[in-house]
Design a protein around this motif. Structure first.
Motif, PDB file in Angstrom:
ATOM      1  N   GLY A 198       0.438  -0.866   0.075  1.00 11.09           N
ATOM      2  CA  GLY A 198      -0.037   0.166  -0.249  1.00 11.09           C
ATOM      3  C   GLY A 198       0.375   1.191  -0.023  1.00 11.09           C
ATOM      4  O   GLY A 198       1.095   2.154  -0.241  1.00 11.09           O
ATOM      5  N   ASP A 203       9.125   3.144   7.136  1.00  7.59           N
ATOM      6  CA  ASP A 203       9.021   2.127   7.520  1.00  7.59           C
ATOM      7  C   ASP A 203       9.274   1.662   9.281  1.00  7.59           C
ATOM      8  O   ASP A 203      10.801   2.206   8.865  1.00  7.59           O
ATOM      9  N   ARG A 210       6.536 -12.781  -2.813  1.00  8.32           N
ATOM     10  CA  ARG A 210       5.887 -11.758  -2.984  1.00  8.32           C
ATOM     11  C   ARG A 210       7.444 -10.069  -2.272  1.00  8.32           C
ATOM     12  O   ARG A 210       7.150  -8.824  -2.989  1.00  8.32           O
ATOM     13  N   ASP A 212      -4.275  -2.643   3.745  1.00  8.60           N
ATOM     14  CA  ASP A 212      -5.500  -3.706   5.244  1.00  8.60           C
ATOM     15  C   ASP A 212      -5.511  -2.202   6.192  1.00  8.60           C
ATOM     16  O   ASP A 212      -6.389  -3.362   6.939  1.00  8.60           O
TER      17      ASP A 212
END
Ligand code: FAD
Length: 496
Positions: free
Chosen positions: A12, A31, A119, A324
């Protein structure tokens, strides 16, 4: 021009950074995890520490809607992904076997492409691409611990930035919250006295994934009539072809099947189950394949929708949740990353046209609801049905009523066979699945399609037999016996 703070550098956060780059903003992505290693895609898979993304090493497939967003908006990123080994699984590769000989490509089929990779590979390449954008800066190893915000006279949170664990305050004009599944954003708003209404529904499954690699000189197995993904009732399975000779297999088990869930964590049991499934067995032939990981587990899966507006009023200004943290779904449908990317592009468009904070928030949430809600509702409904069926499977002597039998027959002998016997129906179904069209309109709002499905159903099993897939896998009793598991352990005797 705005100073935009993006919280989280998962799919995202990266989608937001990439969508907002080049729009004249100054974008800072924060992050908690370290940056990706400056290494190969394989090393990233083995070594990248991502405590913030528990699902990092689970199978991921990226649906056509995400593929299309990347292809149309960021062609250079798509080129990087393909260069790194990500694969395009085309519509032709998914056409049901009975339709393959007569399949003729049509305009638009090129949009029904799945992007397929580990991923870690997708995230690594997206991350490097985002970092190359001149107006995007990354700050890593920084934990966000709160919002800088006040409550206005209308009871809304007005957000100005965030506080980091180090105590540093980072201020900006807009905060994009993409901190994922375990996101504390709603709690921070609550502390301020702003209550976000949440809708939740169980996914009802536990996820197990193991990774493999095709040995040098060997190839992936040819496609056969045995499906590589299916639902056996007590067990769902799927093989995910990945990048650079890698692939993974995911087994999903109803939460109620506790004995099976415990057993699957053992790599030996995992592989034995896969070898008992005709569509998976060729992938695990010893001369072809070597395992590359343990079995990864993920439970506590549920869907959640956070309502960020109420009675036409946004709860928060200058604060845009996406991914999410805003909308969480059952991973089985493979839609989470597409949702996040859709939201990022909606945000980009809203910021282009709206200047007023309230108008921006309303426009963003209205567009997100319109785009995503039909898929969310459809998935929640399917999950509730699957949970019921799993419970019935474990209930000795359960006899379905007339309506349940009819729905089952219509699904199994009607819809499932119709999309395997008519390319137009299959195409329409896949457009809904990939979020290029409403999920159920192809059937419920298209009288011609509905009539075709009913007609195919009415022809009966004998006439349709060439369209049925071969046996997809063992039954529950057969598998439990083969694994030496007590098949009665999780039976439901309490009917309450
Ligand atoms: C088992 C499983 C399988 C899935 N398979 C698929 C699939 O096949 N296809 C698909 O499209 N989707 C799939 N999904 C869903 C998909 O993984 C998510 O929808 C997607 O990752 C959402 O992106 P996000 O950015 O919201 O969250 P994430 O990608 O989880 O990223 C959140 C980021 O926020 C950071 N962060 C968290 N807290 C803080 C903090 N306090 N401070 C700073 N940073 C923080 C984390 O480090 C992380 O980088 C799957 C999900 C699961 C659980």
């Amino acid at each position: 021009m705005s100073r935009i703070i993006v919280l989280g550098a998962g799919i995202g956060g990266l989608s937001a950074a990439i969508a907002l780059a080049g729009e004249g903003h100054e974008v800072t992505v924060i992050d908690r995890d370290p940056p990706p290693p400056d290494l190969s895609t394989d090393a990233a898979f083995e070594e990248w520490q991502r405590r913030g993304v528990g699902q990092l090493r689970h199978s991921h497939a990226f649906l056509a809607r995400l593929y299309q967003l990347i292809r149309e908006n960021h062609p250079a990123l798509l080129a990087d992904l393909l260069e790194a080994g990500c694969r395009e699984l085309k519509f032709a590769d998914t056409v049901p076997m009975p339709l393959v000989p007569s399949y003729v490509p049509e305009k638009g089929d090129e949009h029904l492409t799945i992007l397929s990779s580990r991923r870690t590979t997708l995230e690594l390449i997206m991350r490097r691409y985002a970092a190359r954008q001149p107006d995007v800066t990354f700050r890593t190893d920084e934990v966000v611990e709160g919002l800088i915000a006040e409550k206005n006279a209308d009871g809304q949170a007005v957000v100005h930035g965030v506080t980091l664990r180090s105590g540093e305050k980072v201020t900006g004009d807009l905060v994009v919250d993409a901190m994922g599944r375990l996101n504390p954003g709603a709690d921070w708003l609550k502390e301020l006295g702003v209550h976000i209404r949440e809708e939740e529904a169980p996914a009802g499954i536990v996820y197990f994934t193991r990774h493999y690699r095709i040995k040098q000189g060997m190839r992936e197995p040819e496609r056969t009539a045995a499906p590589g993904a299916a639902d056996l009732g007590f067990l769902k399975f799927g093989v995910f072809p990945g990048d650079n000779g890698c692939f993974s297999i995911t087994l999903a088990v109803p939460e109620a099947e506790r004995t099976l869930s415990k057993a699957i964590l053992d790599t030996d049991v995992f592989d034995r189950i896969c070898r008992s499934i005709p569509g998976l067995a060729p992938w695990l032939e010893e001369e072809r394949t070597e395992p590359r990981s343990k079995v990864f587990l993920m439970g506590n899966l549920f869907s959640r929708w956070r309502h960020m507006t109420e009675a036409g009023k946004p709860h928060a200004l200058n604060y845009f949740p996406l991914g999410d943290c805003h909308i969480r779904t059952n991973p089985l449908y493979g839609r989470g990353c597409s949702f996040a990317a859709i939201q990022a592009h909606i945000l980009r468009d809203v910021l282009r046209t709206e200047k007023d904070p309230t108008a921006r928030a309303l426009a963003y949430h209205a567009a997100v609801s319109e785009e995503i809600r039909p898929y969310y509702d459809n998935m929640v409904k399917q999950d509730l049905g699957a949970i019921k069926r799993a419970r019935h499977e474990l209930t000795p002597g359960y006899k379905p009523g007339f309506k349940a039998r009819l729905v089952k027959r219509f699904t199994e002998d009607g819809i499932n066979i119709a999309i395997r016997s008519d390319i137009h129906l299959y195409r329409a179904f896949m457009q809904g699945f990939h979020m290029l069209a409403h999920p159920t309109a192809w059937l419920l709002e298209n009288k011609k399609n509905l009539a075709k499905v009913l007609w195919i159903w009415a022809r009966g099993r004998r006439w349709n037999r060439k369209y049925y897939p071969p046996r997809t896998g063992p039954g529950r009793t057969e598998l439990f016996n083969a694994l030496g598991l007590p098949k009665d352990a999780d039976l439901i005797t309490d009917q309450a």
